[in-house]
Each structure stands twice: as structure tokens, then as C-alpha cells.
Enzyme design. Sequence first.
Site, short mmCIF file in Angstrom:
data_model
loop_
_atom_site.label_atom_id
_atom_site.label_comp_id
_atom_site.label_asym_id
_atom_site.label_seq_id
_atom_site.Cartn_x
_atom_site.Cartn_y
_atom_site.Cartn_z
N HIS A 121 -3.67 4.59 6.94
CA HIS A 121 -2.63 4.06 6.06
C HIS A 121 -1.24 4.27 6.68
O HIS A 121 -1.01 5.24 7.39
CB HIS A 121 -2.68 4.74 4.69
CG HIS A 121 -3.92 4.43 3.92
ND1 HIS A 121 -4.04 3.31 3.14
CD2 HIS A 121 -5.10 5.07 3.83
CE1 HIS A 121 -5.24 3.29 2.59
NE2 HIS A 121 -5.91 4.35 2.99
N ASP A 146 0.82 -1.22 0.00
CA ASP A 146 0.00 0.00 0.00
C ASP A 146 0.85 1.28 0.00
O ASP A 146 1.63 1.50 0.92
CB ASP A 146 -0.87 -0.06 1.28
CG ASP A 146 -1.72 1.17 1.53
OD1 ASP A 146 -1.81 2.03 0.64
OD2 ASP A 146 -2.31 1.25 2.63
#
Lengths: 580, 580
Positions: free
Chosen positions: A393, A220
Site C-alpha cells: 500500500h 486507498d
Amino acid sequence: MEKQSSEKKRPNRNRRYSKAKKRGHQGSGPRVSVIPLGGCGEIGKNMMAIETEKDILVIDAGLMFPNEEMFGVDIIIPDFTYLKKNASHIRGIFLTHGHEDHIGALPYVLAQIKCPVYGTKLTLGLVKNKLLEHPNLPPIEFIQINPRDKIKIGTSFTVEPYRVSHSIVDGVGLGIHTPAGIIVHTGDFKIDQTPVDGETIDFHKLAELGNSGVLLLMSDSTNVERSGYSRSEKEVGGYLDEIFSEAKRRIMVTTFASNVHRIKQVVEAAINHKRKVAVTGMSMNRTVEMATKLGYLDFPEGTIIPFEDIKKMPAKKVVVITTGSQGEPMSALSRLATNSHRQLKIQPQDMVIISARVIPGNEAAIGRTINNLFKLGAEVIYEKVSEVHVSGHASQEELKLMLNLVHPRFFVPIHGEYRHLVHHAQLAEKVNVLKENIFILDNGQRLELTKDTARIGRSVQTGIIMVDGKGVGDVGSVVLRDRQHLAQDGMVIIILAIEKSSGKFISEPEIISRGFVYLRHADELMTEAMAKVTTVVAESSKKASIDHGAIKSDLRDTLRKFFYAKTERSPMVLPVIIEV
Amino acid sequence: MEKQSSEKKRPNRNRRYSKAKKRGHQGSGPRVSVIPLGGCGEIGKNMMAIETEKDILVIDAGLMFPNEEMFGVDIIIPDFTYLKKNASHIRGIFLTHGHEDHIGALPYVLAQIKCPVYGTKLTLGLVKNKLLEHPNLPPIEFIQINPRDKIKIGTSFTVEPYRVSHSIVDGVGLGIHTPAGIIVHTGDFKIDQTPVDGETIDFHKLAELGNSGVLLLMSDSTNVERSGYSRSEKEVGGYLDEIFSEAKRRIMVTTFASNVHRIKQVVEAAINHKRKVAVTGMSMNRTVEMATKLGYLDFPEGTIIPFEDIKKMPAKKVVVITTGSQGEPMSALSRLATNSHRQLKIQPQDMVIISARVIPGNEAAIGRTINNLFKLGAEVIYEKVSEVHVSGHASQEELKLMLNLVHPRFFVPIHGEYRHLVHHAQLAEKVNVLKENIFILDNGQRLELTKDTARIGRSVQTGIIMVDGKGVGDVGSVVLRDRQHLAQDGMVIIILAIEKSSGKFISEPEIISRGFVYLRHADELMTEAMAKVTTVVAESSKKASIDHGAIKSDLRDTLRKFFYAKTERSPMVLPVIIEV
């Protein structure tokens, strides 16, 4: 890249990483390919195919929201033509978590491809909710998975989901055992050392996979531009508690409906301050209900009260959880801000907490909501002035930790615009992944791996499919260009009637316009335009036979020039000739 | 605020500050009013009127850029009807600095109001450049001012401009001596302790004014949400120097053309690293030329080279300063990013520095530019990953310092959306301005002051004027609504021809659509729509005489429902009947 210069054609110059090394040396032994169908070069519509000769495993099927030029388009999904063509090989779709950019394309994919859908309990719960809006789908086989399961997929794959922390509960990353080696796909993740439910990312499984040798890591890239660590979700709980202790009247909190941990922390802060909690907004109600049913939310009886009961309660005893963190015009919070909520009014000294990030593009809408709430006398707390939100994140240090734990031979940064992928590639280099082993892939680009080699293979078809209302893919560049043109300067229609038998014009031309000028004040302009039309028509009437195409094109040119000279606007000019 | 509840009518409840105290006690002695005509409740189109019985002084005349729903609109200016009505009292327009949100409306104001324009050298230089695009204006009297001048305006005012730091050179704030007392208007400012040109904000003049007693302070609220201090412009110079030392090839730097200090620092960093500087982009060329001519930029001969000469230079010896920091599609940087600049191509390892903030709304465009530059192999440095930009507006500690230096009796926060004004009001309270002496004004709201009182007076007309091409104010809500509708779902036009004599339909109906569906794939839909039209027409033909209005309305309703049921889209449906 409109012009190709000779410079541009030099090979291997305009990529820093292994993107341009097509067809390199290919090793021996079994092969596996990874093909991103979305999410590489963009934030959104994540979808990845992992393929051997016999089997295809799909990871996620997400949507993306249209950009500011895609007028009228509701959502965008990946072009999954490649999957349709190879449907007989698809063994399943694995969902990493329940966010729209990972599950939003699923109804459209499942309408055309039959295969089982794998996901954790909450993820499947959200998917099933979503599919209620698509009643015509064929029956679907759902397979619930748990972290640390080992799931055989076809003859090629064994998938080991592992726990990750993210801004939605029950997210997983995937360790995928393939004939060529282990592939780790992180899904969306952060490394939260103090997660709300106590379940950290599965360091041990990652270490175990890393230890046994990982062929490829796909990780990611969303927050790669942020240095340091993303703060823990639990910190938000502390801030909420502090803020709650200062509130004099009602407290309203808005966040993403899917952020169950955030909701949990809001309710816990409410309990701490002896307040009851009411919920407003359809998606928020739905999530709270489902998360409670599935056991993700569990509060003492009577903590959550029916919304209509808050009127009976003292303002100091109430917390309202609401949708609308992005300023969506029809959301409960927007209605509160414009004083048009049917059941509730903002009062001076009410406190509104916007516990969510601003998704780019929504700044203006959120700003309006905040301003309106202030105008009603509320105290508004939002990310810019407080710490009421943390990202889900991983920041740079977490990304490095992931790379070091897994220490893969090959690395593909995913989930990011091109600049994020480049930064993530640079980061991987810093933690000693070999530069030539890092691949920045475009959507549709295939990376072929053996146990010790990787090379770019033949690309597959990808792109975007625009969904507008019931239309899936029928809005394309022609329709969009027209919408953009109409939006910019409106349109002018000129209608001429011609007698079929004689080929002569038999009525005054008619001019109609919309979105161009305010007609009540444009008499003069329209009279002049009519004169222009009459001249063109008279000219062409002199000819023996009337060429419809020529006269239309004359009219278009003449009026375009005329309108631009007069107004500096370029409306769409549409001449219509009808024969009677 | 669509619904008015009984609660809403309670007075003095829904404002925290003195906004709602209309018509309070009015003191004796001479009066002065301040009336914001723009910039209160919004960021942009700053304009303020200061008025006595005899004289009006106008401060700034700025523009604002349209929001995302104002399709096709170029710029927005304040509705200055009030000034037109009182033109005979206007003694001058004072410009605080040369940014568009302070001077952009000037050509439109000067077209209708004759009065002198006061500004510093660079500000007037920029204005004169701007007016070149408006050749039909009457001759204008420009009066150049310097900080610490004392300028008599009419019989009521003496204005003392004082130096401020901001992201454009030659900005001033104004100390205005009025019959009721001193008003300080900060303009846009920050407190830069180490400004590039050594000229700090004029602490001494502010202290002197504060010491002699200031009636009213009106202060810039743009950055009130930021704690601490805004960093010094000089720090950017340090970062640029560092970055330059790592560059292997060409360096491109983009910033706002008006940021002369930034440009100066770029050129100085270039000189330090023995590079020559070339300039591309029309507005950048124009500013550099003017700033050099006026003495704001002064470099050794040969530092700036003609753009075409860079081809002859080694890549390591060149810095290019370019427009395009906001991703504007036609700017030099965007053309570089898409490889369509006629004279220059980005090469791998070129370095691009975006030394500017992202104006909200431009995220996507800037993001695309950055991604494209990375794809060409450039290293891109931007605010999110480096410190190559600082703000030109004061953060909280600077705003407090301003309040404490000036220590006014009354305070009006300006230049901000409502939330900024509220936060600035709260800040003023913290530094001991009395809560009841703080006024949050809407545009058009008059604050009447005497030497010891302030109250809200009668409001004047304000609002926005939209400029679209040559049209000033002719695009209004009707045109915009049509554009929004057309943008969302396009349009369908149905044309029917009727014989005037018989009142009968004499041709097949014609259906035309744009921006609705892709016509090549919509045959079936259009055939069905035609059948619907035919049915409606046949029904109405049975009647003795044809009611055009009724049939149009029938067609609209029928087709709207039909299209929505089929597509979930709502195109604009336009029935047209022409008589032949």
C-alpha cells in the site's frame, strides 16, 4: 456515544471535514452518486456502488475477518440489502484485484444478484477458484478486462481500468466516465518505481485523466500513517538473495499465497543459488499452479520439483515455499514448527523466512510458530529482524503523488478506519484539495455529485453480515452475547421436574455445569448451590400454584448472587422446568 | 512436537546453545543454582530462584496476562510449588521494580510462603497498594532497600542493588555475591544517558562488579530484536512540549499509571505552557498521589487541580492525565471516547496524546478508542504517527554494553520468548562470551554453577496457575476447553425424563440451546432435531432396560452429525436424563 449531551447536538462542530454538511447546495446537470457499502471506517469488506438514475456499477465485494469478540464467526461480509432492492439497475461488479477483502463476499452477493463480473485475468482466475467451493450458484457471466480497455457499462458509464502496483499481480484502478464527470477509484495500490514485472502504475493514464479534469478521487488510505515511500517489491528480492547466500541447509519461505511477485522472487533467488523449489500447503499449490498456467510465473523446466522429491535432494539444494505466514494452526508451516508435518522435519540450521506482514490479531500465533521453529534449531528470519517484507500500500508521499497527478475537484478517502480517513483528508488538504471538497463518508452514506457540486444525500442500509458455517446472517447479537457469556464464565443448568397433574415437584433438582469450575474440586460449592435451589423450590412449593416464570427468575437471581459471592464469576444460569 | 522421529532423538543437535548439555563436568568448591520459575520462554510472570544448600533467594514474583484462548481467566502466575516445598530455605523475595510482571504474583505467593519482601521505596509503595485488595494475607515484613546497599541474605548471599533506568522509577538490578561467585541480575533496564531524574544506570557499580569477576549475568531480552539504542525518556519531554505548543484547546494525555517519569514530563510541559493539570482514572489518581507523597513528583502548589475544577477553567488552560492507554473498556479514556464520561466531554479540537506502547493483543481496542476520539473531532496523537513514546527496555547496543561492562563467564538471557533468548544468546557470542558458556533455560530448568563450571541440573516443577475471580488454579484445561467449545458454537441441551419405577420415558424431550443459532429463525432446524431425538429415544425404548450411558452417547453422536450437516457448526451437545 451512549449519552447525548446538549453540546453534542450543535451542528457542524464534531466533524472536521464535510461529513456533516448534509443537503448542501445542489448544482444542475446530470447527477451521479457514490455509496460505500464497506471499507469506509474499517479495513476490509470493500464495496462501493456508483449510481446514476438508470445504472448502478459495483466496485469490489470483499470480506473482513471477525474481531476478537465475534466468537465462532468465520467471515463478515457487507450488508448489501441496498443492492438487492435495486438489483434491476445493477450493470456489473468490477473487481480491482483478487484479495479476499475485495472478492471474498462475491459468492454471497452472486447468490442473490445476477450481473456480470468484470476483472483482469488473474483476478477472475482467483474468483473462479473460490466459486468452486460454492457449487450451487447460478451460472455467472465473467468478462475479462485489460488495463486501458474502455468498457461501456449500461448507458451511464465507461470504465477505463489502469494498471496499479500492489502485493498481488494484475491489480487495477478504475477511471470511470460518468455523466457528471470522471471518477477515479484507486483500488489498493502503491507506486513501485521498480516493480518486479516492470509494469509501473499507469502514470500516463492518471495524468491524462487528471488533465482532462477529474470530478472525484477515491483513494486507498491503508498506509496513510506511514511517512515517505513504501519500499519497492524488488528490494525484497535483493534481501532474499543475500539471505539465501548464507543458508547452510534447507530454506523454507512463507508468504501469502496470493503474492505471486514474492513467489517469483523466491524462485529466482533459488535459481541463482542453484536450488530446486518445492511447494507445500493447499492454497500455495493452487496459486502457483494457476499463476503458472496463466503465464504469471514462468521458470525453466525442472525448477519446481514435486514435494516428495526433496527427500532425495541434498538439504543445500532445496527451497520450500509454504503457507502459514500468519501462524494458522493447520498450515504447513505450523505443522513444521510443531514437528507434525507428515513429509518433512525441520533440522538444526534450516532457515525459515517469514516474508509477510503480521496481520493485527495474529501476533501471538506467529510468535508461537517462530519460537517453536527456533526450538527445533532453525534460524528464523522475519519482518521484525530483517527486511524480508514490504507493504503493498502507498505511504504518504505516494498518496500525495496520486492526489497531485489526478488533482480532483472532490476527494473521498476510502479503505481505512476512521483515523486513516482523517489523516488522508489532512494529507489531501496539504496538496491543495479544498477542505470543503473533502468528504469522509461512513458506509452507507451517499455522496451526490454534479459536475461542480457535491453533497451528502440520503443514507442507505448497510452493516455487517456474519457468516458462521452455512449460516449467513443468522448469527446476530443475541447468539454472540450468549457465546461471549459462555466463554467468560461457562454455564450452570438447573433442571426441575414437575408433575403436570399435581403441579408438584417430583424429583431432586439436577445441576449441571460446563466451563464454570472444575467439578471434581467443586463438590462443596455444588452442594451449597443445591441447598440454595432446594430452598427456592421449597418456598415456591408452598404457594397454591407454581408460577414457572417466577421460580425460574428466583433461581437465576439466587444462584447468580451465590456463585458470584463464592467465586467472583458469573456463569450463565439456566433454570429448566420440565413437566411430566 | 506431536511425533517423535528417530532424527529428533539425536543428542545435541536441536539446540544451538548449551541447553542440551545436561550433567556436564561439575567443578569443585561451593555451588549455587539459578532456577527461573517464570519469564524464560515468555514475556511476563518473571520469577527467579537463586539457591545454595542452605538458602534460597527469590527475585521478583510477577504475573502475566492470559492469551486469547484462555477465556475468562483474569491473570496467570507462576506455579511456585518448588518454593512451597522448600519454604524453610527461603530467606526473602527481592523485587527489582514495581511493574505487574514483577510484583503481580506476590499476593498469591505471600499467602502461602512467609518471608520478608525487599524493594525500593516506590516498589514497596506499589506493593502495599496492591495488597490492600488482599486483606486476608498474614502480616508481611517489608524491608526497604536503596541502591548500593549491601544486604546480607541468610548465610549465603550479599545483595547489592544498583540503579537502572526503566519505564518506572526506582528500579534496580542486583549484584548478588554467592559462595560460588558474583551473579548479576539486570531486572528490566535500559541505558538512558539522559534520564529524567538525572540518575543514570550505575555504570560504576557494574564496572566494579565486572572488574572483580562476574560468574553469571542474567539479562533482560525484551527488546533484543531492536537494533541500535532505545531513545531517552527525555526525548518524549521534548516532543510533548512541541505538541503542547500547537494545542488549541484541552489536552488529554494517557500513559501507564506506573510511568512516573512520563507523568512528570507531562506536568512539566503543562507548567511550561501555563496549563493546570487534572487527573482522572483510579489507578492514575492513586499513583500520582503516592508518587507525590513519596517525593517522586514535586510540583509548585496549585499545579494539580481537582478534576471537577476543570469545568471552570478555559479549555486552553487545562491538561488532563488519564488512564486508558490500552483501550481498556472501563477506563477514563474509553469513556471519553464513547462520550460516556460523567464529568467531561471531548470537544472538537481537543488534543488526545496516547503516550504509551500498544501491548500486543490490544491493537483492536486501542484502534477503536482512537477512531472514536477522531469521530468526536479530537486530534489524536499516538505512537504510529508521532514519537510520543519510548521503550523502557534496552536495545541491542545497550545489551552489548551491559555484556561488555559485566563481562561474565556465564550468560543466561532472561525475560523473553524463546526467540528473544536465542537472539540475545547470539548477541552475547558477538561480544565474546563463549558459546558453550551461554545457557538458554526453560522455566524450571536449573543451572548449577561453581566458580568455574556450569551445567544443567535436575528440573523442578513449574508451569502456570490461572487465576479466575477468587479461584486460584481451579480453572484448568477441562474448564478452558469447555469455554472454548461454548464460545465457538454454543450448546444444545436435550432433557429426557424417565420414570424410575418403570424405566420408561414419561415426557416429551426438551431441547434448549444458547449461542448456537438464533432460535426465532431456527424453528425448522429444532423441529428436525426433535424428530432425531424422538427416533433415538424410540429405538432405545424397545430394549428391555434403558442404558443411560448408551442413549446419551447415541443422542450426542446423532445430533452432532445432524447439526454439522445442517449448519457446519459443532455446538456442545449435552443430553441429560432425569429420573422421577
